[in-house]
Motif scaffolding. Structure first.
Motif, PDB file in Angstrom:
ATOM      1  N   MET A  23       0.795  -1.299  -0.066  1.00 43.74           N
ATOM      2  CA  MET A  23      -0.058  -0.172  -0.121  1.00 43.74           C
ATOM      3  C   MET A  23       0.934   1.287  -0.152  1.00 43.74           C
ATOM      4  O   MET A  23       2.037   1.211   0.581  1.00 43.74           O
ATOM      5  N   PRO A  24       0.295   2.373  -0.708  1.00 46.09           N
ATOM      6  CA  PRO A  24       1.141   3.562  -0.550  1.00 46.09           C
ATOM      7  C   PRO A  24       1.037   4.058   0.898  1.00 46.09           C
ATOM      8  O   PRO A  24       0.075   3.807   1.572  1.00 46.09           O
ATOM      9  N   THR A  65       3.499   8.379  -2.066  1.00 46.43           N
ATOM     10  CA  THR A  65       2.075   9.002  -2.275  1.00 46.43           C
ATOM     11  C   THR A  65       2.459  10.232  -3.171  1.00 46.43           C
ATOM     12  O   THR A  65       3.132  11.276  -2.854  1.00 46.43           O
ATOM     13  N   GLU A 126      -5.728   1.070 -10.594  1.00 48.92           N
ATOM     14  CA  GLU A 126      -4.698   2.067 -11.163  1.00 48.92           C
ATOM     15  C   GLU A 126      -4.895   3.442 -10.958  1.00 48.92           C
ATOM     16  O   GLU A 126      -4.247   4.161 -10.477  1.00 48.92           O
ATOM     17  N   ARG A 129      -4.788   4.513  -7.000  1.00 51.58           N
ATOM     18  CA  ARG A 129      -3.305   4.626  -6.573  1.00 51.58           C
ATOM     19  C   ARG A 129      -2.779   6.263  -7.146  1.00 51.58           C
ATOM     20  O   ARG A 129      -2.026   6.571  -6.547  1.00 51.58           O
ATOM     21  N   GLU A 134      -5.243   4.534  -0.884  1.00 50.16           N
ATOM     22  CA  GLU A 134      -4.926   3.185  -0.395  1.00 50.16           C
ATOM     23  C   GLU A 134      -5.834   2.314  -1.154  1.00 50.16           C
ATOM     24  O   GLU A 134      -6.870   2.740  -1.247  1.00 50.16           O
ATOM     25  N   VAL A 135      -5.351   0.987  -1.447  1.00 53.33           N
ATOM     26  CA  VAL A 135      -6.306  -0.040  -2.237  1.00 53.33           C
ATOM     27  C   VAL A 135      -6.424  -1.207  -1.251  1.00 53.33           C
ATOM     28  O   VAL A 135      -5.416  -1.769  -0.883  1.00 53.33           O
TER      29      VAL A 135
END
Length: 427
Positions: A23-24, A65, A126, A129, A134-135
């Motif tokens: 995750m970022p 980020t 995509e 992000r 966050e995903v």
């Protein structure tokens, strides 16, 4: 350092699934004192909401980020705790960027923006992000939005304090800048959830126009009732983390319907998870609110076919939620509304039948009484759409909206018949 979503709980860290993606960093929430804009976090070791254990180690993989978008200046709301924004998304590449930017531009922004990617086959992940979110990717979910949210909340809730907040927002919606600030101010006492007052997006031709008028009337009703509402809308709702935990425990204890059978917050067996969640919230002694200032724009149904499917699901789901909970001190007003709707359907069909009969047998005459009733309906149509401006008010006087009124009456009738005959549900 254990990384978790605002890790302030004394509970031990939970084991992480190896299928989690890296995750970022969480979105920055500090504001520059000079510019009033959010600035990137510089704290060493800053980590994301979710992490993925490596085969040989449990260190967190973090990504850089992108710089956050500027936010409007505004008075900062009193913070009752952290806030996590969760956006369940299934193939939402067209609207996910606007949804994320709407959160980044809040006067009281969330601490984390998490896109819950559920069986996505497009560019949703995509794009999310690329815009700094966050995903969280679901695994083996076959229960659509409710199932996706349950998977995420099962991992997130153990790391939240009682006074932390969770925003659940549809990925095809975008909040107005003051939404979260106003929601925070209203989440006090026994208010367990604050929902949004939505308006329709552009497009959709005539059917889209009718929905925008309908939503404007709903907004007017909510304002006149000082935010009192029957359902905490699924388009966007801010809820107390402690209350959500209570719901899961109450389901396991048999105090509420079992839902997914595993203590999930959302009931995966129903058609309208937001309506059922409202019932659950109220049966636990909390109340729900939709303040007039918590506004957002949400997607409208672009065709009559899409609108038919949406409203059929809404109505049948509401009926089945009433049956599910039975007649209680909480549900009796909802039962009353269903009874009024059924009565309205019958009256409409009888009224239309008498007109057809009168025309067919050449006995049609104009009655002053019914002219007066018609005039009242015309005035109601004009006044209740005033939020959209005088042009729309004048147009409403033509009573062209009888088209959607009759359409919805037929939808309601179909929903009642389907629920009564227990016809297979599919959406």
């Amino acid at each position: 350092m254990t990384t978790a979503l605002r890790s302030r709980t004394h509970a031990p860290a939970r084991a992480r699934r190896t299928s989690w993606e890296a995750m970022p960093e969480p979105l920055p929430t500090r504001r520059s004192r000079r510019t009033g804009r959010r600035t990137p976090s510089t704290a060493a070791g800053s980590t994301a909401l979710l992490e993925r254990p490596n085969a040989a180690t449990t260190t967190v993989v973090a990504e850089q980020t992108p710089a956050a978008l500027p936010t409007r200046r505004g008075r900062k709301a009193p913070r009752t705790g952290g806030l996590v924004a969760a956006l369940p998304a299934h193939n939402e590449e067209a609207g996910i960027a606007a949804a994320i930017q709407g959160l980044q531009n809040q006067t009281s922004p969330p601490d984390h923006i998490v896109v819950i990617a559920d069986n996505c086959t497009d560019r949703t992940v995509e794009i999310a992000r690329a815009h700094g979110a966050e995903v969280f990717i679901t695994t083996g979910n076959s229960h659509k939005k409710a199932g996706a949210l349950n998977q995420f909340l099962a991992e997130a809730l153990p790391h939240l304090r009682e006074d932390d907040l969770v925003l659940v927002q549809d990925a095809d919606s975008a909040l107005d800048p003051d939404f979260l600030e106003i929601a925070r101010k209203n989440l006090r006492g026994k208010i367990g959830a604050v929902g949004g007052v939505f308006r329709g997006s552009e497009g959709g031709g005539f059917v889209g126009h009718l929905q925008r008028n309908e939503y404007a009337r709903y907004a007017r009703d909510v304002q006149r009732l000082n935010g009192k509402c029957l359902v905490v809308t699924g388009t966007a709702a801010v809820m107390k983390a402690g209350m959500l935990r209570q719901i899961g425990k109450a389901r396991l204890a048999g105090e509420l319907p079992a839902g997914d059978g595993r203590g999930g917050v959302y009931d995966t067996s129903v058609l309208t998870e937001d309506n059922e969640l409202t019932f659950a919230i109220r049966h636990l002694g909390y109340d729900v609110l939709s303040p007039a200032g918590c506004t957002l724009v949400t997607e409208i149904m672009p065709t009559w076919t899409d609108l038919w499917k949406q409203r059929l699901r809404w109505k049948r789901g509401a009926v089945e939620n009433c049956v599910q909970y039975g007649l209680t001190r909480i549900t009796w007003p909802y039962w009353g509304r269903q009874l009024l709707t059924m009565t309205g359907c019958v009256i409409t069909y009888v009224y239309l039948a008498t007109i057809v009969y009168a025309v067919f047998f050449n006995s049609f005459t104009v009655q002053p009484f019914w002219l007066g009733v018609t005039a009242i309906f015309v005035i109601e149509r004009i006044v209740t759409v005033r939020y959209r401006g005088w042009r729309y008010m004048l147009a409403a006087g033509l009573m062209y909206e009888l088209v959607i009124d009759l359409f919805l009456q037929i939808v309601h009738t179909k929903a009642y018949l389907d629920a009564l005959t227990r016809r297979r549900r599919d959406w």
